[in-house]
Structures are given as structure tokens and as C-alpha cells.
Design a protein around this motif. Structure first.
Motif, PDB file in Angstrom:
ATOM      1  N   TYR A 134       0.840  -1.203   0.000  1.00 43.45           N
ATOM      2  CA  TYR A 134       0.000   0.000   0.000  1.00 43.45           C
ATOM      3  C   TYR A 134       0.873   1.250   0.000  1.00 43.45           C
ATOM      4  O   TYR A 134       0.697   2.170   0.810  1.00 43.45           O
ATOM      5  N   VAL A 157      -2.962   3.417   4.463  1.00 42.58           N
ATOM      6  CA  VAL A 157      -3.608   2.554   5.448  1.00 42.58           C
ATOM      7  C   VAL A 157      -3.801   3.357   6.737  1.00 42.58           C
ATOM      8  O   VAL A 157      -2.887   4.053   7.198  1.00 42.58           O
ATOM      9  N   VAL A 209      -8.001   0.232   4.867  1.00 39.22           N
ATOM     10  CA  VAL A 209      -7.267   0.716   3.703  1.00 39.22           C
ATOM     11  C   VAL A 209      -8.146   1.666   2.897  1.00 39.22           C
ATOM     12  O   VAL A 209      -9.289   1.341   2.587  1.00 39.22           O
TER      13      VAL A 209
END
Length: 553
Positions: free
Chosen positions: A489, A514, A520
Motif C-alpha cells: 500500500y 492505510v 485501507v
């Protein structure tokens, strides 16, 4: 890049970002005021320009909730060996000292540097910290909506998770770092998606500014810059290719158009021939390579699709494309149909887990490199024509196996899947198979975090970023499901130090997708360099495109 590019929001770990994060501030903040992290007296005496300002304190509370509360608690109460920020050294020392420590960090004590956060944000956090003795809960809507922070044990370096990702942190994983298979259980931890909290932006290194370039898209995936500067985007969800033209003063496209629609999960985009005057746009549909007649400036396809080649359908559906620098070869990345099925006994794996090569007209198919589970992104080094790929490796062997990777691709090279991985380690699910291949497994150039789900790469050839970035790679880490605490991420940078090779190291570059509770809001997919030298990043979590611009030291 920003060596001290984190934002030490005194909450030690603002997002728990350095290894042992939180534990750093915890250890150090229990020292007496006069020895508070050895802050220089000149730094300790600096006044906070936002001291006591109501709006600044409120903004600092929002930032604290995003970056610090996951370690130090919603009201700074701490937990276990994580120190309280409501009392003790944090309240006894000066605001200048807190700002200095947040900025510099102390990796040895587990406290990351948070220099990547804007100076204003760091001072606002400091202003908020000084109000903690009277705060019962962090009074922000974001905190009220969030769940419990993630409190799993810190990862063992060089492995990491989202809490310890921060712009400018350099990492390097070697074969010696790999654990044995099943050293930990195989997790099932798919991301819980949430909307982007108001005012939240990805975090970039100092000197970089992030703005929202486009939003409201339908699964934005691969993004490419045409020779004339137009930006082509594959909206895989809606089956269309979108074009953006120009840029406004606030960093948004001046014009947009649908180039072609009614495609089947379009992904790869390549212009042919390479150079300033392409005649075709090639598109990687999930089951075929198509091409459309094209001239510079076209906002809509000037003719119907020409079918170039059939591709295996299903499984990993992404089909990336790239042309060799001499225009003689079309490379097509085709991922496996499974996690670790044996191609010897699974017909569905035929011509998969490979980078295939074709002549530009789709004839003469051959395998360029093999044993590559999912080469989701491919790119040609513009300086020497070398093909590179970024790869999603297999799951199911534990938190820290098998690492994803980025590598220059050797013609005829074998990269292990499914029988072997990373320089000749055998997958226990295929014990005893193909011993003749063990010594042929190529160790990739850059070993990434396992389960990063690295999707796309691009070479930065513009001169807008600082000179040390020239020739480096950027990669989009989408994040996956097979790790107990999320990793990926983010966007990472592969420094090449003005050479044609990679040393094995990489740096966190764009983070913050996140939330502290593990939910997320963003998932980076693909990257391209705009004509002004900024970096555009697609995000199919928020269905947006982000623009990263360099604005100064």
C-alpha cells in the motif's frame, strides 16, 4: 531522497513507522527533561509558531489521530512499555525539543524520523501534544469513526508492515534473511476498504507535494504517457481507455476524453513504433492483444481494433505490454492461473507465468523468460533497452515468504515458479520435483517485502525531481491478503545511483494509504511521468490518480 523524511509526530510512531516504532519514543521519552533525547539547546529553545492556537491544535489532533494514536493511544495514554505522552518528559520538555525529536527521530530506540511531514503539521502536532493532560479522547471525527489500532508485535527487520513505512526509509532484503517455509502461519487478511478520510493525502518525502489529479474513476490501472504528452489510462472496471490532456495551474488535467470503450479488462498500453511518431496504440486485454490506429493528438481511436494475438484468459488477468527499443519485439506479461499449480500436470498453466515475445504483428510467439508467477508490470530501460519486471510471488508459505521482486529480465531466464524460489529454495509443496532446475534459478535484483503485491514500475527520466532521482525506478505496491499485518500500500523508489543496475535496496516514497486501525483507503497500481516532470500514480482503492510534484528543498 529524504534521508530524514518521516514525520516524527512525537507520538513516536505516528503510524508506528520505524522498526520498533513507538518503542523508540517510549524508551527515550522516559528520560529526564535535561537529557530529553540529547536535543541541542538551540533547538529546544525554538518557539512553536502555532502555540496555543485553537485551529492549529485541532489540526494537530487530526494528525495525531492519523499518525500517533495507533501506538500511544487516542488520548496519549500509552500502553505497556509505550510511554504516556500525557505526563512525564513529553510534558516537561519544551515544544522546540519535541519538534526536534519528531523531526530527527532515533532509529536505535525505534523512533522514526518524521521529517517527511510538512513543518507546519509537525508544529501543530506539538501544539496538540501539550494539551493532552486535559484531553479525555481525541476529539476528531476520524478517530471516532476508526476502529481499534493494530497492536500486533513489531516485525523483525528487514521485514516490515504498514505501521513502519515512511518516506525515505531505505530497506534491503537478502537471501540470508529468508525464513524457512511455514515459520509462521499463512494469514488470510484481505484489506477492509474504507473511504479516504477528509483532508487525508498520501505522504511524500520533504520537498514533494501531493495533489489529487483525477477522481471518480472505475478501477484505474495502467497509466502511460504518450509521446506527445497526453496521458493514457486503462480503466479496467469500465473496459475503456481514457485520455487526459494538458494540466491546469492546480495540477489537474485540462481536458479528458474516452479513447476507446467496450474492452475486456484492459491493462497494458504501448505505443508503436517507439519514438516521437507512433502509428498504433497497443492494448493488453485480458485474453488478447489489440491495436488501434493512432496519431499524435488523437483523443479518440481513429479506427476499429485489430486483433494481434490471443492470450490465455482467466487467472491473473493483467496483461502488460512493452516494445523493445529497436521496435522488433513486443513483450507481453502473462501471469499464472494459480498460486502454485504444477504446469506439468495443469494444462491451464500453458504459456503462463511467462514473459512472452511476439513480432509487432503478433506472429512468431516465443517465451522470453519463464517461471515468473505474475509479472504484473514490465518496462524498458530507456537508456540501454533492458527489459525489467515487477513480480507478485506465491502465497501460503508464511508471513515472510515468498518475497515479491523487481529485476532486470534475462532472455531465456528461469525465475523459479512454481518448483523453486529466490536462488534455488525449493517450494515444499513440490518437494523433489525438477532438481535439474535448482541451479538455474535467477536471484532477482531487488527483493521486496513478501505479499507487497508489486504491480507496476516506471523509469524516472525527467529532470524535475532532484538529480539523484534521474534514472531510478518507481514501483507501485498494491498490498495483498496473505500477511498477518498489512504491508505494501505504498509507492517505492529503486535507487540506481546513476548506473544501469540496482543494488538491492529500495526506499519508501509515498505512504499513508492505510489507517492506524488497518483499514485501507488507497491502493497504488501504476505510475508515469508527466511532461512537467511530476509523477502520476493510479489508485484503485480510492479510484483516483495522485500527482506528486517536487516543489523545493
Amino acid at each position: 531522497m529524504a534521508k530524514h523524511s518521516s514525520v516524527s509526530s512525537i507520538s513516536s510512531r505516528v503510524v508506528c513507522l520505524a522498526w520498533a516504532g513507538c518503542v523508540g519514543l517510549l524508551t527515550t521519552i522516559v528520560q529526564a527533561q535535561e537529557t530529553f533525547h540529547h536535543v541541542p539547546s538551540a533547538a529546544a529553545s525554538v518557539a512553536n509558531p502555532y502555540h496555543g492556537q485553537v485551529d492549529a491544535i485541532h489540526a494537530g489532533g487530526n494528525s495525531y489521530a492519523t499518525y500517533c494514536a495507533s501506538c500511544h493511544g487516542a488520548a496519549g495514554q500509552g500502553a505497556g512499555n509505550i510511554p504516556s505522552l500525557r505526563q512525564g518528559p513529553a510534558q516537561q520538555t519544551t515544544e522546540g525539543a519535541l519538534f526536534w525529536f519528531i523531526t530527527k527521530g532515533d532509529v536505535k530506540d525505534g523512533m522514526p524520523s518524521w521529517a517527511a511531514l510538512p513543518e507546519q503539521v509537525r508544529w501543530q502536532i506539538v501544539a496538540y501534544l501539550k494539551t493532552l493532560p486535559s484531553v479525555k479522547v481525541v476529539a476528531t471525527q476520524q478517530t471516532a469513526m476508526a476502529g481499534s489500532p493494530v497492536h500486533t508485535p513489531p516485525p523483525t527487520p528487514p521485514f516490515t508492515d504498514f505501521r513502519y513505512e515512511a518516506p525515505g526509509v531505505t530497506r534491503k532484503i537478502t537471501l540470508a534473511d529468508l525464513p524457512a517455509p511455514y515459520a509462521t502461519h499463512s494469514a488470510s487478511n484481505g484489506p477492509e476498504m474504507t473511504s479516504r478520510p477528509e483532508g487525508t493525502l498520501p505522504i511524500a518525502p520533504p520537498g514533494f507535494k501531493v495533489n489529487l489529479y483525477a477522481e471518480g474513476l472505475d478501477t484505474p490501472r495502467v497509466i502511460r504517457t504518450a509521446p506527445d504528452g497526453d496521458i493514457f489510462l486503462a480503466e479496467s472496471g469500465s473496459g475503456q481507455i481514457r485520455v487526459y490532456r494538458g494540466m491546469t495551474a492546480d495540477g489537474k488535467p485540462a481536458q479528458t476524453s474516452i479513447f476507446v470503450a467496450n474492452l475486456d479488462k484492459p491493462y497494458g498500453i504501448a505505443f508503436y513504433p517507439t519514438g516521437p511518431d507512433p502509428q498504433w496504440v497497443y492494448i493488453g486485454d485480458t485474453n488478447a492483444v489489440l491495436r488501434f490506429p493512432y496519431r499524435n493528438g488523437d483523443l479518440k481511436a481513429r479506427g476499429s481494433a485489430e486483433h494481434i494475438a490471443d492470450l490465455p484468459a482467466g487467472g491473473h488477468w493483467t496483461r502488460d505490454l512493452a516494445f523493445s527499443r529497436d521496435n522488433k519485439t513486443l513483450f507481453v506479461a502473462v501471469g499464472s492461473a494459480s498460486n502454485v499449480d504444477d504446469p506439468d500436470t495443469t494444462p491451464e498453466e500453458k504459456h503462463r507465468a511467462n514473459i512472452l515475445a511476439f513480432d509487432p504483428d503478433g506472429s512468431n510467439m516465443r517465451v522470453h523468460a519463464w517461471g515468473i508467477r505474475n509479472p504484473s508490470g514490465i518496462a524498458i530501460d530507456p537508456k540501454n533497452g533492458q527489459l525489467w519486471t515487477t513480480v507478485n510471488e506465491r502465497d501460503g508459505l508464511g508471513d515472510n515468504l515468498v518475497p515479491d521482486y523487481i529485476t532486470a529480465v534475462s532472455e531465456g531466464g528461469f525465475y523459479g515458479w512454481p518448483w523453486w524460489y529466490m536462488g534455488g529454495h525449493q517450494d515444499p509443496r513440490h518437494k523433489g520435483k525438477h532438481p535439474e532446475l535448482q541451479n538455474k534459478v535467477i536471484t532477482p535484483d531487488v527483493i521486496l517485502q513478501p505479499h507487497n503485491a508489486s504491480l507496476q514500475i516506471t523509469f524516472y527520466e525527467a529532470s524535475h525531481f532532484p538529480s539523484e532521482y534521474h534514472g531510478d525506478l518507481f514501483a507501485a505496491e498494491h498490498g495483498s491478503w496473505n500477511k498477518a499485518t498489512r504491508v505494501g500500500y505504498e509507492v517505492i523508489r529503486i535507487p540506481r545511483h546513476h548506473t544501469s543496475k540496482a543494488s538491492g535496496e529500495y526506499q519508501d516514497f509515498l505512504t499513508g494509504f492505510v489507517l492506524p486501525d488497518g483499514r485501507v483507503w488507497g491502493r497504488p497500481v501504476s505510475l508515469t511521468t508527466a511532461t512537467d516532470g511530476s509523477l502520476l500514480v493510479t489508485d484503485d482503492g480510492s479510484n483516483s490518480i495522485w500527482r506528486v510534484d517536487y516543489v523545493g528543498k
